[in-house]
Motif scaffolding. Sequence first.
Motif, PDB file in Angstrom:
ATOM      1  N   TYR A   1       0.857  -1.193   0.000  1.00 10.11           N
ATOM      2  CA  TYR A   1       0.000   0.000   0.000  1.00 10.11           C
ATOM      3  C   TYR A   1       0.887   1.235   0.000  1.00 10.11           C
ATOM      4  N   ILE A   2       0.719   2.089  -0.986  1.00  9.57           N
ATOM      5  CA  ILE A   2       1.532   3.307  -1.113  1.00  9.57           C
ATOM      6  C   ILE A   2       0.624   4.526  -0.994  1.00  9.57           C
ATOM      7  N   VAL A   3       0.990   5.437  -0.123  1.00 10.56           N
ATOM      8  CA  VAL A   3       0.283   6.710   0.006  1.00 10.56           C
ATOM      9  C   VAL A   3       1.265   7.822  -0.326  1.00 10.56           C
ATOM     10  N   THR A   4       0.900   8.690  -1.244  1.00 10.17           N
ATOM     11  CA  THR A   4       1.818   9.753  -1.629  1.00 10.17           C
ATOM     12  C   THR A   4       1.083  11.067  -1.813  1.00 10.17           C
ATOM     13  N   ASP A   5       1.718  12.123  -1.367  1.00  8.85           N
ATOM     14  CA  ASP A   5       1.205  13.486  -1.537  1.00  8.85           C
ATOM     15  C   ASP A   5       2.195  14.179  -2.471  1.00  8.85           C
ATOM     16  N   PRO A   6       1.986  14.093  -3.776  1.00  9.92           N
ATOM     17  CA  PRO A   6       3.055  14.466  -4.721  1.00  9.92           C
ATOM     18  C   PRO A   6       3.228  15.982  -4.852  1.00  9.92           C
ATOM     19  N   PRO A   7       4.315  16.424  -5.511  1.00 11.17           N
ATOM     20  CA  PRO A   7       4.488  17.854  -5.811  1.00 11.17           C
ATOM     21  C   PRO A   7       3.352  18.352  -6.705  1.00 11.17           C
ATOM     22  N   TYR A   8       2.980  19.596  -6.508  1.00 14.91           N
ATOM     23  CA  TYR A   8       1.778  20.095  -7.173  1.00 14.91           C
ATOM     24  C   TYR A   8       2.100  21.020  -8.344  1.00 14.91           C
ATOM     25  N   TYR A   9       2.775  20.457  -9.330  1.00 18.89           N
ATOM     26  CA  TYR A   9       2.947  21.182 -10.584  1.00 18.89           C
ATOM     27  C   TYR A   9       3.639  22.522 -10.329  1.00 18.89           C
ATOM     28  N   GLY A  10       2.960  23.653 -10.574  1.00 16.92           N
ATOM     29  CA  GLY A  10       3.565  24.967 -10.360  1.00 16.92           C
ATOM     30  C   GLY A  10       2.972  25.711  -9.192  1.00 16.92           C
ATOM     31  N   ILE A  82      -2.314  -1.256  -3.661  1.00 20.75           N
ATOM     32  CA  ILE A  82      -3.119  -0.048  -3.876  1.00 20.75           C
ATOM     33  C   ILE A  82      -2.229   1.178  -3.692  1.00 20.75           C
ATOM     34  N   VAL A  83      -2.420   2.176  -4.542  1.00 21.85           N
ATOM     35  CA  VAL A  83      -1.769   3.480  -4.384  1.00 21.85           C
ATOM     36  C   VAL A  83      -2.850   4.521  -4.142  1.00 21.85           C
ATOM     37  N   THR A  84      -2.667   5.342  -3.110  1.00 15.54           N
ATOM     38  CA  THR A  84      -3.550   6.477  -2.868  1.00 15.54           C
ATOM     39  C   THR A  84      -2.740   7.748  -3.059  1.00 15.54           C
ATOM     40  N   LEU A  85      -3.220   8.584  -3.961  1.00 16.36           N
ATOM     41  CA  LEU A  85      -2.497   9.789  -4.333  1.00 16.36           C
ATOM     42  C   LEU A  85      -3.369  11.005  -4.057  1.00 16.36           C
ATOM     43  N   PHE A  86      -2.844  11.962  -3.325  1.00 11.35           N
ATOM     44  CA  PHE A  86      -3.560  13.212  -3.057  1.00 11.35           C
ATOM     45  C   PHE A  86      -3.131  14.238  -4.100  1.00 11.35           C
ATOM     46  N   PHE A  87      -4.092  14.891  -4.710  1.00  4.68           N
ATOM     47  CA  PHE A  87      -3.711  15.931  -5.672  1.00  4.68           C
ATOM     48  C   PHE A  87      -4.551  17.180  -5.446  1.00  4.68           C
ATOM     49  N   THR A  88      -3.857  18.310  -5.298  1.00  4.05           N
ATOM     50  CA  THR A  88      -4.524  19.583  -5.079  1.00  4.05           C
ATOM     51  C   THR A  88      -3.893  20.622  -5.988  1.00  4.05           C
ATOM     52  N   HIS A  89      -4.637  21.099  -6.944  1.00  2.00           N
ATOM     53  CA  HIS A  89      -4.142  22.187  -7.788  1.00  2.00           C
ATOM     54  C   HIS A  89      -5.313  22.845  -8.488  1.00  2.00           C
ATOM     55  N   LYS A  90      -5.236  24.161  -8.644  1.00  5.47           N
ATOM     56  CA  LYS A  90      -6.337  24.903  -9.249  1.00  5.47           C
ATOM     57  C   LYS A  90      -6.354  24.803 -10.774  1.00  5.47           C
ATOM     58  N   SER A  91      -5.277  24.295 -11.383  1.00  4.83           N
ATOM     59  CA  SER A  91      -5.195  24.237 -12.837  1.00  4.83           C
ATOM     60  C   SER A  91      -5.631  22.876 -13.380  1.00  4.83           C
ATOM     61  N   PRO A  92      -6.642  22.836 -14.273  1.00  2.00           N
ATOM     62  CA  PRO A  92      -7.017  21.568 -14.902  1.00  2.00           C
ATOM     63  C   PRO A  92      -5.876  20.987 -15.729  1.00  2.00           C
ATOM     64  N   SER A 130     -10.463  26.895  -5.645  1.00  2.00           N
ATOM     65  CA  SER A 130     -10.429  25.448  -5.812  1.00  2.00           C
ATOM     66  C   SER A 130      -9.345  24.774  -4.974  1.00  2.00           C
ATOM     67  N   ILE A 131      -8.469  25.542  -4.360  1.00  2.00           N
ATOM     68  CA  ILE A 131      -7.373  24.936  -3.612  1.00  2.00           C
ATOM     69  C   ILE A 131      -7.874  24.208  -2.375  1.00  2.00           C
ATOM     70  N   PHE A 132      -9.093  24.503  -1.910  1.00  2.60           N
ATOM     71  CA  PHE A 132      -9.613  23.867  -0.710  1.00  2.60           C
ATOM     72  C   PHE A 132      -9.991  22.410  -0.984  1.00  2.60           C
ATOM     73  N   HIS A 133     -10.133  22.037  -2.260  1.00  7.30           N
ATOM     74  CA  HIS A 133     -10.500  20.677  -2.611  1.00  7.30           C
ATOM     75  C   HIS A 133      -9.264  19.861  -2.951  1.00  7.30           C
ATOM     76  N   SER A 134      -9.158  18.710  -2.354  1.00  6.07           N
ATOM     77  CA  SER A 134      -8.157  17.736  -2.781  1.00  6.07           C
ATOM     78  C   SER A 134      -8.894  16.588  -3.461  1.00  6.07           C
ATOM     79  N   LEU A 135      -8.332  16.145  -4.563  1.00  8.01           N
ATOM     80  CA  LEU A 135      -8.871  14.965  -5.232  1.00  8.01           C
ATOM     81  C   LEU A 135      -8.039  13.781  -4.774  1.00  8.01           C
ATOM     82  N   ILE A 136      -8.653  12.903  -3.999  1.00  4.66           N
ATOM     83  CA  ILE A 136      -7.966  11.704  -3.514  1.00  4.66           C
ATOM     84  C   ILE A 136      -8.174  10.599  -4.540  1.00  4.66           C
ATOM     85  N   ILE A 137      -7.087  10.136  -5.125  1.00  6.53           N
ATOM     86  CA  ILE A 137      -7.123   9.194  -6.236  1.00  6.53           C
ATOM     87  C   ILE A 137      -6.634   7.829  -5.753  1.00  6.53           C
TER      88      ILE A 137
END
Length: 358
Positions: A1-10, A82-92, A130-137
């Motif tokens: 099981y891998i949980v990662t909070d990756p870098p958020y683009y720019g 299973i991998v769970t990835l948190f992603f938060t960024h305002k840019s589509p 939109s930064i208040f929302h994290s998409l947990i993948i």
Amino acid sequence: YIVTDPPYYGDIQYGELSEVFFVWHRRIVGDLYQEESEFFSQDKVITDEELDVGRNRDKKFYNRMFLRAMRKLNSVLEDDGIVTLFFTHKSPEALSYVVEAIRNAGFVITQTWAIHTKNPVNPATRGKKSIFHSLIIVMRKRKDEKTGYIEDIYKEIENKVKEKEKELKAFGFGIEDLVVSATGAAFEVLTSYSEIKSYSGDKDVLKITEYAQDIMRRTIIDDVVNFNADKLSKLFLFFKAQGKTSIPYDILNRWIKITGIDEELLERKGLIKPDKTKNMKSYILMDYTRGEPLEKDGDYMIDGTDFIDILHSAIRGYVLQGMSAFREVVEDRWTIYQVAEALKILANQSNSEGQLCR
């Protein structure tokens, strides 16, 4: 099981941000760790390989390195892992890079959750909607290789979005959370394909994301106003149901564009007017008077065929001349009574039209 909070683009350049702290740490404890870490032997923070967009690291670099990182995760994950990835960024655009890397690395997204993970009073996030929302993948290794054409996949995405709306609404998710979750629903479908082609050559993930969110918005409107009415009346009732008197333009625009109605028509009809009390561009949602004196025939286009127009005209008639004038306008249009019933329900939110519709 891998949980990662990756870098958020720019979004945040952590390397550059850490330079101010690096100076203190290097002078205070740097000499204790020079043998263990090459970083304290440097005069500044090393950022060349940092996985984000900033300084000399462009979008192509991020895309290439993120794909490399996802492939590494896939290689170390057990077959049933299973991998769970948190992603938060305002840019589509940032999210499109991420989902393509996930798909090309051999993962399939099996579930997504859109939740609030940021404190609205945090100085770093203040003013970023939109930064208040994290998409947990949630991801697994893709076991089946299959090819699909994007034009055929759209219907599959529509069904998935509607399924997601029912699932998450049962958990009490709010409207904006549901809209964000539509993106995840689209990505669940897209990553189930190892190869995606297009008859027209258009495989723009951003367009797919917008399509999924538009489907979600239409589904939400139909759920809130669950009877047959014209699109303008449904839109007006939907806004009324939110219990707000003023709507920021960016929010208004997101919802009206899916109906083909623009704010100019709503202004001409007197259903909205610019809110000059706000610093940002906003509109006031008008009630049955539409800013005019009470009369059956005002300057606004209130004599149209839209149900809300007819109802407002009928209410004006009732206020001036009683029930006979109301019936004269409404005639045998049963849906008008459904619109009136909807407004009556909204009366609990101090809605002036609802009070009259009682």
